[in-house]
Design a protein around this motif. Structure first.
Motif, PDB file in Angstrom:
ATOM      1  N   ALA A  19       0.841  -1.208   0.000  1.00 56.34           N
ATOM      2  CA  ALA A  19       0.000   0.000   0.000  1.00 56.34           C
ATOM      3  C   ALA A  19       0.871   1.252   0.000  1.00 56.34           C
ATOM      4  CB  ALA A  19      -0.929  -0.019   1.211  1.00 56.34           C
ATOM      5  N   GLN A  20       1.925   1.272   0.791  1.00 61.23           N
ATOM      6  CA  GLN A  20       2.800   2.450   0.819  1.00 61.23           C
ATOM      7  C   GLN A  20       3.530   2.640  -0.513  1.00 61.23           C
ATOM      8  OE1 GLN A  20       4.006   0.309   3.705  1.00 61.23           O
ATOM      9  NE2 GLN A  20       2.821   1.254   5.329  1.00 61.23           N
ATOM     10  N   ARG A  65       4.054   5.692  -5.569  1.00 62.67           N
ATOM     11  CA  ARG A  65       4.016   5.720  -7.027  1.00 62.67           C
ATOM     12  C   ARG A  65       2.964   6.711  -7.523  1.00 62.67           C
ATOM     13  NH1 ARG A  65       1.294   0.962  -9.986  1.00 62.67           N
ATOM     14  NH2 ARG A  65      -0.362   2.154  -9.052  1.00 62.67           N
ATOM     15  N   ASP A  66       1.808   6.693  -6.899  1.00 63.76           N
ATOM     16  CA  ASP A  66       0.743   7.621  -7.303  1.00 63.76           C
ATOM     17  C   ASP A  66       1.165   9.075  -7.081  1.00 63.76           C
ATOM     18  OD1 ASP A  66      -0.834   5.508  -8.048  1.00 63.76           O
ATOM     19  OD2 ASP A  66      -1.981   5.449  -6.162  1.00 63.76           O
ATOM     20  N   GLN A  67       1.884   9.368  -5.997  1.00 66.16           N
ATOM     21  CA  GLN A  67       2.361  10.730  -5.741  1.00 66.16           C
ATOM     22  C   GLN A  67       3.358  11.156  -6.808  1.00 66.16           C
ATOM     23  OE1 GLN A  67       4.007  10.850  -1.834  1.00 66.16           O
ATOM     24  NE2 GLN A  67       1.995  10.852  -0.794  1.00 66.16           N
ATOM     25  N   LEU A  68       4.218  10.224  -7.239  1.00 67.75           N
ATOM     26  CA  LEU A  68       5.204  10.575  -8.267  1.00 67.75           C
ATOM     27  C   LEU A  68       4.538  10.833  -9.613  1.00 67.75           C
ATOM     28  CD1 LEU A  68       8.100   8.088  -7.426  1.00 67.75           C
ATOM     29  CD2 LEU A  68       8.073  10.566  -7.089  1.00 67.75           C
ATOM     30  N   ILE A  69       3.495  10.084  -9.907  1.00 65.99           N
ATOM     31  CA  ILE A  69       2.802  10.270 -11.182  1.00 65.99           C
ATOM     32  C   ILE A  69       2.017  11.579 -11.185  1.00 65.99           C
ATOM     33  CG2 ILE A  69       0.941   9.344 -12.637  1.00 65.99           C
ATOM     34  CD1 ILE A  69       1.904   6.550 -11.891  1.00 65.99           C
TER      35      ILE A  69
END
Length: 124
Positions: free
Chosen positions: A102-103, A108-112
C-alpha cells in the motif's frame, strides 16, 4: 605268429598265443587323444580366466551401482533444498508486499501526479 592287417596297417587279427593289440592305442590315436586333452585344458584355462574377469566385472558394477545410488540421493536432497528455498522466497515476497504494498502504491501515485520539475537549459 601270424598277423592280419588292414589297408591302414592296423593289426586286425593275431592268431598265436600273444594277447591281441585291439585294446592298446596306436601312436596316431594316442597323439589325437593328447591333442584333444591339450585343447580341453586350454579351453578350461580360458573359461577360468573369463570367469575371473566376469566376477571382477560384477564387483565393479556393484561399486558403480552404489556410487550411482549415493549420487542420486544427493541430487534428490539438493532438489528438495531448491524447492524449499524457492517456496520460502515466494512466501517472503508475498508477506513483504502485503506489509508494504500500500505504501509503495501511494508513493508511485504521488510521483505520477506531481508535475515534472522544470529543467533549465541555461547555465548559471
Amino acid at each position: 605268429m601270424e598277423l592280419d592287417c588292414d589297408e591302414s596297417g592296423r593289426i586286425v587279427k593275431q592268431s598265436t598265443g600273444t594277447p591281441p593289440r585291439e585294446g592298446t592305442p596306436d601312436r596316431q590315436g594316442y597323439n589325437d587323444q593328447m591333442q584333444i586333452m591339450q585343447s580341453l585344458m586350454e579351453i578350461h584355462r580360458e573359461i577360468a580366466v573369463l570367469s575371473t574377469k566376469t566376477e571382477r566385472l560384477i564387483a565393479d558394477v556393484g561399486k558403480v551401482e552404489e556410487t550411482a545410488g549415493a549420487t542420486s540421493k544427493k541430487i534428490a536432497r539438493w532438489e528438495a533444498i531448491v524447492v524449499a528455498t524457492g517456496a520460502a522466497i515466494i512466501v517472503f515476497c508475498g508477506i513483504f508486499w502485503w506489509l508494504t504494498g500500500a505504501q509503495i502504491t501511494a508513493l508511485r501515485d504521488q510521483l505520477i501526479k506531481a508535475p515534472p520539475s522544470p529543467v533549465s537549459t541555461t547555465r548559471p
